[in-house]
Design a protein around this motif. Structure first.
Motif, PDB file in Angstrom:
ATOM      1  N   PRO A  86       6.636   5.843  -9.097  1.00 10.35           N
ATOM      2  CA  PRO A  86       6.490   5.342 -10.477  1.00 10.35           C
ATOM      3  C   PRO A  86       6.862   3.869 -10.635  1.00 10.35           C
ATOM      4  CG  PRO A  86       7.574   7.482 -10.463  1.00 10.35           C
ATOM      5  CD  PRO A  86       7.478   7.050  -9.035  1.00 10.35           C
ATOM      6  N   ALA A  87       7.739   3.374  -9.774  1.00  9.23           N
ATOM      7  CA  ALA A  87       8.183   1.982  -9.895  1.00  9.23           C
ATOM      8  C   ALA A  87       7.407   1.035  -8.986  1.00  9.23           C
ATOM      9  CB  ALA A  87       9.678   1.886  -9.582  1.00  9.23           C
ATOM     10  N   ALA A  88       6.302   1.498  -8.421  1.00  8.08           N
ATOM     11  CA  ALA A  88       5.515   0.649  -7.519  1.00  8.08           C
ATOM     12  C   ALA A  88       4.982  -0.569  -8.265  1.00  8.08           C
ATOM     13  CB  ALA A  88       4.359   1.446  -6.929  1.00  8.08           C
ATOM     14  N   SER A  89       4.890  -1.683  -7.562  1.00  8.65           N
ATOM     15  CA  SER A  89       4.371  -2.906  -8.174  1.00  8.65           C
ATOM     16  C   SER A  89       2.851  -2.866  -8.221  1.00  8.65           C
ATOM     17  CB  SER A  89       4.828  -4.131  -7.378  1.00  8.65           C
ATOM     18  OG  SER A  89       4.176  -4.168  -6.113  1.00  8.65           O
ATOM     19  N   LEU A  90       2.291  -3.745  -9.030  1.00 11.09           N
ATOM     20  CA  LEU A  90       0.837  -3.836  -9.136  1.00 11.09           C
ATOM     21  C   LEU A  90       0.236  -4.226  -7.784  1.00 11.09           C
ATOM     22  CD1 LEU A  90      -1.476  -3.698 -11.266  1.00 11.09           C
ATOM     23  CD2 LEU A  90      -1.275  -6.181 -11.452  1.00 11.09           C
ATOM     24  N   GLY A  91       0.903  -5.130  -7.080  1.00  6.83           N
ATOM     25  CA  GLY A  91       0.403  -5.570  -5.785  1.00  6.83           C
ATOM     26  C   GLY A  91       0.381  -4.451  -4.758  1.00  6.83           C
ATOM     27  N   GLN A  92       1.408  -3.617  -4.772  1.00  8.94           N
ATOM     28  CA  GLN A  92       1.456  -2.492  -3.835  1.00  8.94           C
ATOM     29  C   GLN A  92       0.336  -1.496  -4.123  1.00  8.94           C
ATOM     30  OE1 GLN A  92       5.474  -1.457  -4.762  1.00  8.94           O
ATOM     31  NE2 GLN A  92       6.359  -2.747  -3.154  1.00  8.94           N
ATOM     32  N   LYS A  93       0.086  -1.251  -5.397  1.00 12.17           N
ATOM     33  CA  LYS A  93      -0.990  -0.328  -5.770  1.00 12.17           C
ATOM     34  C   LYS A  93      -2.354  -0.898  -5.392  1.00 12.17           C
ATOM     35  CE  LYS A  93       1.547   1.610  -9.713  1.00 12.17           C
ATOM     36  NZ  LYS A  93       1.597   1.717 -11.195  1.00 12.17           N
ATOM     37  N   LEU A  94      -2.516  -2.206  -5.599  1.00 12.87           N
ATOM     38  CA  LEU A  94      -3.790  -2.844  -5.264  1.00 12.87           C
ATOM     39  C   LEU A  94      -4.040  -2.782  -3.764  1.00 12.87           C
ATOM     40  CD1 LEU A  94      -6.277  -4.523  -5.973  1.00 12.87           C
ATOM     41  CD2 LEU A  94      -4.846  -6.579  -5.821  1.00 12.87           C
ATOM     42  N   TYR A  95      -3.017  -3.062  -2.977  1.00 11.95           N
ATOM     43  CA  TYR A  95      -3.169  -3.043  -1.520  1.00 11.95           C
ATOM     44  C   TYR A  95      -3.665  -1.674  -1.046  1.00 11.95           C
ATOM     45  CZ  TYR A  95      -2.007  -3.066   3.440  1.00 11.95           C
ATOM     46  OH  TYR A  95      -2.074  -2.953   4.809  1.00 11.95           O
ATOM     47  N   VAL A  96      -3.004  -0.628  -1.505  1.00 11.46           N
ATOM     48  CA  VAL A  96      -3.365   0.720  -1.060  1.00 11.46           C
ATOM     49  C   VAL A  96      -4.760   1.102  -1.546  1.00 11.46           C
ATOM     50  CG1 VAL A  96      -2.795   3.164  -1.297  1.00 11.46           C
ATOM     51  CG2 VAL A  96      -0.986   1.499  -0.854  1.00 11.46           C
ATOM     52  N   ALA A  97      -5.077   0.758  -2.788  1.00 12.12           N
ATOM     53  CA  ALA A  97      -6.384   1.114  -3.343  1.00 12.12           C
ATOM     54  C   ALA A  97      -7.516   0.440  -2.570  1.00 12.12           C
ATOM     55  CB  ALA A  97      -6.447   0.721  -4.819  1.00 12.12           C
ATOM     56  N   ALA A 131      -8.892 -15.862  -3.425  1.00 10.68           N
ATOM     57  CA  ALA A 131      -8.352 -14.917  -2.448  1.00 10.68           C
ATOM     58  C   ALA A 131      -6.860 -15.149  -2.239  1.00 10.68           C
ATOM     59  CB  ALA A 131      -9.098 -15.051  -1.120  1.00 10.68           C
ATOM     60  N   THR A 132      -6.441 -16.404  -2.351  1.00 11.85           N
ATOM     61  CA  THR A 132      -5.017 -16.704  -2.184  1.00 11.85           C
ATOM     62  C   THR A 132      -4.182 -16.027  -3.266  1.00 11.85           C
ATOM     63  OG1 THR A 132      -5.390 -18.764  -3.417  1.00 11.85           O
ATOM     64  CG2 THR A 132      -5.362 -18.908  -1.017  1.00 11.85           C
ATOM     65  N   THR A 133      -4.761 -15.905  -4.451  1.00  8.92           N
ATOM     66  CA  THR A 133      -4.048 -15.235  -5.542  1.00  8.92           C
ATOM     67  C   THR A 133      -3.913 -13.747  -5.255  1.00  8.92           C
ATOM     68  OG1 THR A 133      -4.864 -16.842  -7.160  1.00  8.92           O
ATOM     69  CG2 THR A 133      -4.060 -14.740  -8.019  1.00  8.92           C
ATOM     70  N   VAL A 134      -4.992 -13.141  -4.756  1.00  4.95           N
ATOM     71  CA  VAL A 134      -4.945 -11.712  -4.417  1.00  4.95           C
ATOM     72  C   VAL A 134      -3.873 -11.458  -3.363  1.00  4.95           C
ATOM     73  CG1 VAL A 134      -6.229  -9.775  -3.426  1.00  4.95           C
ATOM     74  CG2 VAL A 134      -7.368 -11.353  -4.995  1.00  4.95           C
ATOM     75  N   ALA A 135      -3.854 -12.296  -2.324  1.00  8.79           N
ATOM     76  CA  ALA A 135      -2.861 -12.134  -1.255  1.00  8.79           C
ATOM     77  C   ALA A 135      -1.448 -12.295  -1.795  1.00  8.79           C
ATOM     78  CB  ALA A 135      -3.123 -13.149  -0.145  1.00  8.79           C
ATOM     79  N   GLU A 139      -0.440  -9.176  -3.806  1.00 10.96           N
ATOM     80  CA  GLU A 139      -0.119  -8.041  -2.935  1.00 10.96           C
ATOM     81  C   GLU A 139       1.234  -8.215  -2.261  1.00 10.96           C
ATOM     82  OE1 GLU A 139      -4.497  -6.256  -1.739  1.00 10.96           O
ATOM     83  OE2 GLU A 139      -3.323  -7.303  -0.216  1.00 10.96           O
ATOM     84  N   ALA A 140       1.637  -9.463  -2.064  1.00 12.13           N
ATOM     85  CA  ALA A 140       2.942  -9.733  -1.453  1.00 12.13           C
ATOM     86  C   ALA A 140       4.042  -9.833  -2.506  1.00 12.13           C
ATOM     87  CB  ALA A 140       2.881 -11.024  -0.645  1.00 12.13           C
ATOM     88  N   ASP A 141       3.688  -9.536  -3.762  1.00  8.92           N
ATOM     89  CA  ASP A 141       4.647  -9.609  -4.881  1.00  8.92           C
ATOM     90  C   ASP A 141       5.243 -11.003  -5.022  1.00  8.92           C
ATOM     91  OD1 ASP A 141       4.265  -6.942  -5.525  1.00  8.92           O
ATOM     92  OD2 ASP A 141       5.864  -6.251  -4.204  1.00  8.92           O
ATOM     93  N   GLU A 142       4.419 -12.017  -4.770  1.00  8.11           N
ATOM     94  CA  GLU A 142       4.897 -13.395  -4.839  1.00  8.11           C
ATOM     95  C   GLU A 142       4.325 -14.150  -6.034  1.00  8.11           C
ATOM     96  OE1 GLU A 142       3.751 -15.012  -1.081  1.00  8.11           O
ATOM     97  OE2 GLU A 142       5.574 -14.330  -0.064  1.00  8.11           O
ATOM     98  N   GLN A 143       3.481 -13.497  -6.829  1.00  9.32           N
ATOM     99  CA  GLN A 143       2.864 -14.209  -7.942  1.00  9.32           C
ATOM    100  C   GLN A 143       2.653 -13.281  -9.127  1.00  9.32           C
ATOM    101  OE1 GLN A 143      -0.354 -16.819  -6.910  1.00  9.32           O
ATOM    102  NE2 GLN A 143      -1.351 -16.626  -8.893  1.00  9.32           N
ATOM    103  N   GLU A 144       3.007 -13.786 -10.299  1.00  8.05           N
ATOM    104  CA  GLU A 144       2.748 -13.067 -11.540  1.00  8.05           C
ATOM    105  C   GLU A 144       1.341 -13.409 -12.017  1.00  8.05           C
ATOM    106  OE1 GLU A 144       4.574 -10.846 -13.122  1.00  8.05           O
ATOM    107  OE2 GLU A 144       6.134 -10.933 -11.591  1.00  8.05           O
ATOM    108  N   LEU A 145       0.705 -12.472 -12.699  1.00 11.12           N
ATOM    109  CA  LEU A 145      -0.653 -12.681 -13.176  1.00 11.12           C
ATOM    110  C   LEU A 145      -0.684 -12.890 -14.685  1.00 11.12           C
ATOM    111  CD1 LEU A 145      -2.574  -9.911 -11.195  1.00 11.12           C
ATOM    112  CD2 LEU A 145      -2.685 -12.369 -10.794  1.00 11.12           C
ATOM    113  N   SER A 146      -1.707 -13.593 -15.122  1.00 10.07           N
ATOM    114  CA  SER A 146      -1.941 -13.708 -16.560  1.00 10.07           C
ATOM    115  C   SER A 146      -2.364 -12.335 -17.077  1.00 10.07           C
ATOM    116  CB  SER A 146      -3.044 -14.731 -16.833  1.00 10.07           C
ATOM    117  OG  SER A 146      -4.278 -14.272 -16.299  1.00 10.07           O
ATOM    118  N   ASP A 147      -2.307 -12.147 -18.372  1.00  8.45           N
ATOM    119  CA  ASP A 147      -2.690 -10.851 -18.955  1.00  8.45           C
ATOM    120  C   ASP A 147      -4.129 -10.495 -18.600  1.00  8.45           C
ATOM    121  OD1 ASP A 147      -0.193 -10.616 -20.044  1.00  8.45           O
ATOM    122  OD2 ASP A 147      -0.775 -11.323 -22.042  1.00  8.45           O
TER     123      ASP A 147
END
Length: 322
Positions: A259-270, A289-293, A296-304
């Motif tokens: 339940p506490a998985a990050s958005l990046g972790q979910k995206l990577y697996v999907a 692509a740099t933003t996606v990477a 996934e590494a939980d190094e960047q916040e996204l805009s809404d």
């Protein structure tokens, strides 16, 4: 030691550590989770502002597979650098990047359009007047298809000592590629022990305790890939890489289901389940692509807006029939 010499030593050691960490695809958070340094202390060290204590340096060296005392040795080498050497390092790295960019027919405006850095900031870097932050350097390296840490290595190239020919052993050294593979296998055994010791998947602390294990497996993947390239035709090397990848993918799947998985972790697996690479996902989402990477590494916040796109893609990929 003179302040300038001390600063040069810290700068060299910090930059070398940052390059090694980038090579292993290890994030700042991975280092923090290991207990080696706090986030602020690591950033200060890698940017040449502070020198870690002995115990912390030992932890950092073990974390990235450096020999004991390697950071101190780098510090001592760097302390002998003149201010001119430091300036030349900036100029060398900037000029090398500019040439690589030109060779690939990438304009300064195109770099700015990808929101890596402004044209003015890029010019300052390429002229040797400024040094980009770590994430910017990583984005620049990905843009020109350079291995992680290349810019830091170029900056420090002048301080690289020449081989000591007088100290060469008469006996041929052990094959480095074989030693690397043996080290990877040993480290994998340790990582598997930690994997078995993780709490239940639904435990509140599961993700926090799994994070350093994921970092270890991610680092081992990078090392194992190098071992495969260095041991062409080695079944053992390929099998080791496959074992590490299987462990990492399985653990990421467990983490993404929490339940506490990050958005990046979910995206990577999907995306991995649908056999999509980072560039393909970037094209679908209409983002670099740099933003996606980085996400996934939980190094960047996204805009809404970007976050909504990612969440929608995850839902789509999750509910598609295999």
């Amino acid at each position: 030691m003179h302040d300038d010499a001390h600063a040069a030593g810290v700068t060299r050691a910090g930059a070398a550590f940052a390059a090694r960490r980038a090579e292993l695809r290890m994030t700042v958070q991975d280092v923090v989770d290991s207990g080696a340094l706090s986030k602020s202390a690591l950033v200060n060290f890698e940017n040449g502002r502070t020198w870690p204590r002995d115990g912390n340096r030992d932890k950092l060296e073990r974390l990235v597979g450096l020999e004991e005392g390697a950071l101190t040795s780098l510090y001592e080498q760097g302390a002998g650098m003149s201010r001119q050497d430091q300036t030349e390092g900036l100029v060398r790295a900037g000029a090398a990047f500019a040439k690589r960019r030109d060779d690939l027919n990438i304009t300064q405006v195109e770099v700015a359009e990808q929101k890596i850095m402004s044209v003015q900031a890029l010019i300052a870097f390429e002229k040797g007047r400024s040094w980009p932050r770590e994430m910017r350097r990583a984005e620049l390296e990905r843009l020109v298809r350079w291995p992680p840490g290349t810019l830091a290595s170029l900056r420090n190239a002048a301080a690289t000592p020449s081989p000591d020919l007088d100290g060469v052993s008469a006996e041929p050294p052990a094959d480095p590629s074989t030693l690397m593979l043996d080290a990877v296998k040993l480290a994998l055994t340790s990582a598997l022990d930690k994997l078995k010791a993780l709490p239940a998947d639904d435990a509140p602390t599961f993700i926090a305790e799994a994070r350093p294990v994921m970092a270890s497996l991610r680092s081992l993947q990078a090392l194992a890939s190098r071992a495969v390239r260095a041991n062409i035709g080695s079944v053992s090397a390929v099998q080791t890489l496959e074992d590490i990848t299987a462990c990492f993918e399985d653990l990421m799947g467990r983490v993404a289901a929490h339940p506490a998985a990050s958005l990046g972790q979910k995206l990577y697996v999907a995306r991995r389940k649908r056999h999509l690479n980072v560039q393909e996902v970037a094209d679908i989402l209409d983002m670099p692509a740099t933003t996606v990477a980085a996400v996934e590494a939980d190094e960047q916040e996204l805009s809404d807006d970007y976050r909504e796109r990612v969440e929608q893609l995850i839902r789509t990929l999750t509910f598609l029939k295999l």
